[in-house]
Design a protein around this motif. Structure first.
Motif, mmCIF file in Angstrom:
data_model
loop_
_atom_site.group_PDB
_atom_site.id
_atom_site.type_symbol
_atom_site.label_atom_id
_atom_site.label_comp_id
_atom_site.label_asym_id
_atom_site.label_seq_id
_atom_site.Cartn_x
_atom_site.Cartn_y
_atom_site.Cartn_z
ATOM 1 N N VAL A 138 1.897 -8.328 -23.978
ATOM 2 C CA VAL A 138 2.077 -7.527 -22.525
ATOM 3 C C VAL A 138 3.355 -7.380 -21.965
ATOM 4 O O VAL A 138 4.176 -8.223 -21.789
ATOM 5 C CB VAL A 138 1.161 -8.228 -21.565
ATOM 6 C CG1 VAL A 138 1.341 -7.484 -20.328
ATOM 7 C CG2 VAL A 138 -0.263 -8.298 -21.914
ATOM 8 N N GLY A 188 2.618 -6.051 -15.942
ATOM 9 C CA GLY A 188 1.182 -5.993 -15.417
ATOM 10 C C GLY A 188 0.255 -6.746 -16.025
ATOM 11 O O GLY A 188 0.647 -7.864 -16.866
ATOM 12 N N ARG A 189 -1.166 -6.658 -15.978
ATOM 13 C CA ARG A 189 -1.961 -7.537 -16.305
ATOM 14 C C ARG A 189 -3.495 -6.761 -16.463
ATOM 15 O O ARG A 189 -3.622 -5.593 -16.101
ATOM 16 C CB ARG A 189 -2.265 -8.687 -15.440
ATOM 17 C CG ARG A 189 -2.550 -8.284 -13.855
ATOM 18 C CD ARG A 189 -2.642 -9.566 -12.954
ATOM 19 N NE ARG A 189 -2.964 -9.245 -11.597
ATOM 20 C CZ ARG A 189 -4.192 -8.687 -11.134
ATOM 21 N NH1 ARG A 189 -5.078 -8.899 -11.692
ATOM 22 N NH2 ARG A 189 -4.044 -8.566 -9.785
ATOM 23 N N GLY A 190 -4.241 -7.155 -17.292
ATOM 24 C CA GLY A 190 -5.438 -6.470 -17.754
ATOM 25 C C GLY A 190 -6.400 -7.557 -18.388
ATOM 26 O O GLY A 190 -6.097 -8.850 -18.407
ATOM 27 N N GLU A 209 -1.440 -11.268 -19.384
ATOM 28 C CA GLU A 209 -0.439 -10.813 -18.540
ATOM 29 C C GLU A 209 0.584 -10.932 -18.986
ATOM 30 O O GLU A 209 0.934 -11.134 -20.188
ATOM 31 C CB GLU A 209 -0.615 -11.689 -17.241
ATOM 32 C CG GLU A 209 -0.374 -12.993 -17.495
ATOM 33 C CD GLU A 209 -0.448 -13.949 -16.237
ATOM 34 O OE1 GLU A 209 0.361 -14.735 -15.947
ATOM 35 O OE2 GLU A 209 -1.241 -13.685 -15.319
ATOM 36 N N GLU A 210 1.842 -10.209 -18.445
ATOM 37 C CA GLU A 210 3.153 -10.222 -18.727
ATOM 38 C C GLU A 210 3.615 -11.285 -19.588
ATOM 39 O O GLU A 210 3.510 -12.685 -19.125
ATOM 40 C CB GLU A 210 4.221 -9.939 -17.729
ATOM 41 C CG GLU A 210 5.516 -9.688 -18.320
ATOM 42 C CD GLU A 210 6.644 -9.327 -17.047
ATOM 43 O OE1 GLU A 210 7.893 -9.577 -17.214
ATOM 44 O OE2 GLU A 210 6.000 -8.593 -16.199
ATOM 45 N N ALA A 227 -7.002 -2.281 -17.948
ATOM 46 C CA ALA A 227 -5.829 -2.435 -17.053
ATOM 47 C C ALA A 227 -6.406 -2.989 -15.926
ATOM 48 O O ALA A 227 -7.211 -2.360 -15.252
ATOM 49 C CB ALA A 227 -4.983 -1.446 -16.969
ATOM 50 N N THR A 282 -3.999 -3.689 -13.327
ATOM 51 C CA THR A 282 -2.662 -3.125 -12.582
ATOM 52 C C THR A 282 -2.077 -2.196 -13.492
ATOM 53 O O THR A 282 -2.730 -2.068 -14.658
ATOM 54 C CB THR A 282 -1.586 -4.190 -12.091
ATOM 55 O OG1 THR A 282 -1.131 -4.939 -13.535
ATOM 56 C CG2 THR A 282 -2.099 -5.443 -11.384
ATOM 57 N N TRP A 307 -0.337 -1.291 -16.433
ATOM 58 C CA TRP A 307 -0.079 -2.418 -17.634
ATOM 59 C C TRP A 307 0.484 -1.744 -18.737
ATOM 60 O O TRP A 307 0.166 -0.569 -19.237
ATOM 61 C CB TRP A 307 -1.758 -2.519 -18.039
ATOM 62 C CG TRP A 307 -1.836 -3.973 -18.707
ATOM 63 C CD1 TRP A 307 -1.265 -4.872 -18.692
ATOM 64 C CD2 TRP A 307 -2.943 -4.165 -19.796
ATOM 65 N NE1 TRP A 307 -1.890 -6.008 -19.311
ATOM 66 C CE2 TRP A 307 -2.634 -5.415 -19.907
ATOM 67 C CE3 TRP A 307 -3.897 -3.385 -20.171
ATOM 68 C CZ2 TRP A 307 -3.731 -6.127 -21.081
ATOM 69 C CZ3 TRP A 307 -4.871 -3.999 -21.141
ATOM 70 C CH2 TRP A 307 -4.715 -5.100 -21.234
#
Length: 318
Positions: free
Chosen positions: A227, A230-232, A242-243, A259, A261, A263
Motif C-alpha cells: 500500500v 490509503g487503506r482497504g 494500510e499505507e 478500498a 479510502t 487507495w
C-alpha cells in the motif's frame, strides 16, 4: 498522486470474476515496512527484505521513497555505485530522478515513468534528484524494486529501458472504480511494456473508496500487495491493509481487494527462481565466490562499460 491518470470509462475493463466459485488467493501474512536510510541519506520504507526471501522470490528488495515534500537544498539521491546480477526498476509517481550509468544509458524519470536497468554482468550508475528539485524543493514519491536474475542470465550485458508514462498499459476494474497501470507482465491478457528476463507481473492501481479490484493471477507466480497510500482490505477474508504494509498471498487463481479510502497499491508477483542467493550490498549472485569476484572486479575497475566515472573507494561504495 498523478502518475498516469485516465478516465476509467474509456479503458478496457478487467473481466468480472464470480465471487462464489473463484479460487481466491488467501492472505498468508502482513508485513509492516521498516524505515531505512539510503544513498546520501534519503529515507525509504522497506517491506522486504524482511519478509522471508523464499516468499518474495524472485524479488530481492522493495523501497518506497516518500511521499515527501522537500525544502530547498533537502533533496538527496544515490551517487555512483556498482551493481551486478539483478535488475533495478525505479517507478516515479511524483517528482523526478535523474539516472546515468556506465553504459551510456540514462535520462530523467518523472511522473509515472519507469527506468528499468538490467545490471547483469555489471554496471555503475547514479540516481540523483535534478538540480531544479534540489534548488527549489518539491514533492518526491517513487518506488524501487530489485528483481533477481536467473543464474543463466546473471552475465547478460547491461540493458536500460526507458518506459515513459504513456507506455504503461491502462485498464479499468470490472466496476470502473479502479485505474490499473500495468508496468510489466500480463494481467488478464493485457501486457505491460517492461521486458523481463524473469517472468513477473508488476502494476500500480488507484482504487476509489468502496470500489473492488479483482483479476486472475498465474497459479505458478507468488503474489504481494503493497500500500502506497490509503487503506482497504485484501483477500476474500477482507484482511485490513494500510499505507506501508505488504500482504503476502498463498496459493490460488485470482486476487481480490477493496478500498475503504482512496487507495493506491502496488501488486507484484513472479515465478520463483528457487536458486541459491548470495548477496552483498549491490551484488546478488549464486555463490560466495561470485560475490568475491564482483568485489575484486569493482576494485580493479573492471565493472561497468565505456562511460565509467571516477567513484570512491570500495569501502565507501560497498
Amino acid at each position: 498522486m498523478p502518475a498516469v491518470t485516465a478516465d476509467t470509462l474509456t479503458l478496457p475493463r478487467l473481466p468480472e470474476l464470480p465471487a462464489a466459485t473463484t479460487a481466491w488467493r488467501p492472505v498468508r501474512k502482513v508485513v509492516q515496512a521498516r524505515k531505512s536510510l539510503e544513498g546520501e541519506g534519503f529515507q525509504v520504507r522497506r517491506p522486504f527484505p524482511g519478509v522471508d526471501l523464499a516468499l518474495a522470490d524472485p524479488f530481492l528488495l522493495l523501497d518506497h521513497m516518500g511521499a515527501v515534500e522537500y525544502g530547498p537544498g533537502e533533496a538527496k539521491g544515490a551517487p555512483w555505485h556498482p551493481h551486478r546480477g539483478f535488475e533495478t526498476v525505479t517507478y516515479m509517481i511524483d517528482g523526478a530522478f535523474e539516472h546515468q550509468d556506465s553504459t551510456g544509458g540514462g535520462g530523467l524519470i518523472k511522473d509515472g515513468a519507469t527506468q528499468w536497468m538490467t545490471a547483469g554482468s555489471g554496471v555503475l550508475h547514479s540516481e540523483l534528484p535534478p538540480q531544479d528539485l534540489v534548488a527549489k524543493g518539491g514533492l518526491f514519491h517513487g518506488v524501487q524494486l530489485w528483481v533477481n536474475l536467473p543464474k543463466a542470465a546473471k552475465w547478460t550485458p547491461p540493458r536500460y529501458q526507458d518506459i515513459k508514462a504513456h507506455d504503461t498499459k491502462l485498464l479499468s476494474s470490472d466496476d470502473g472504480g479502479a485505474l490499473v497501470r500495468v508496468i510489466a507482465g500480463d494481467v488478464a491478457g493485457y501486457q505491460g511494456p517492461g521486458m523481463t528476463y524473469t517472468p513477473i507481473t508488476y502494476l500500480h492501481a488507484t482504487v476509489a473508496p468502496g470500489a473492488r479490484l479483482a483479476f486472475p493471477w498465474p497459479e505458478d507466480f507468488n503474489a504481494m500487495v503493497y500500500v502506497l497510500s490509503g487503506r482497504g482490505v485484501v483477500g476474500a477474508e477482507q484482511r485490513p491493509l494500510e499505507e506501508g504494509q505488504l500482504a503476502v498471498f498463498g496459493h490460488g487463481k485470482a486476487l481480490t481487494m477493496q478500498a475503504a479510502t482512496e487507495w493506491d497499491v502496488l501488486v507484484l508477483g513472479g515465478l520463483p527462481l528457487n536458486e541459491p542467493v548470495a548477496r552483498y550490498g549491490p551484488f546478488v549472485m549464486n555463490t560466495r565466490q561470485e560475490i568475491l569476484d564482483a568485489i575484486e572486479d569493482f576494485q580493479a575497475g573492471r565493472l561497468g562499460g565505456t562511460h565509467v566515472p571516477h567513484v570512491g573507494s570500495a569501502d565507501e561504495e560497498l
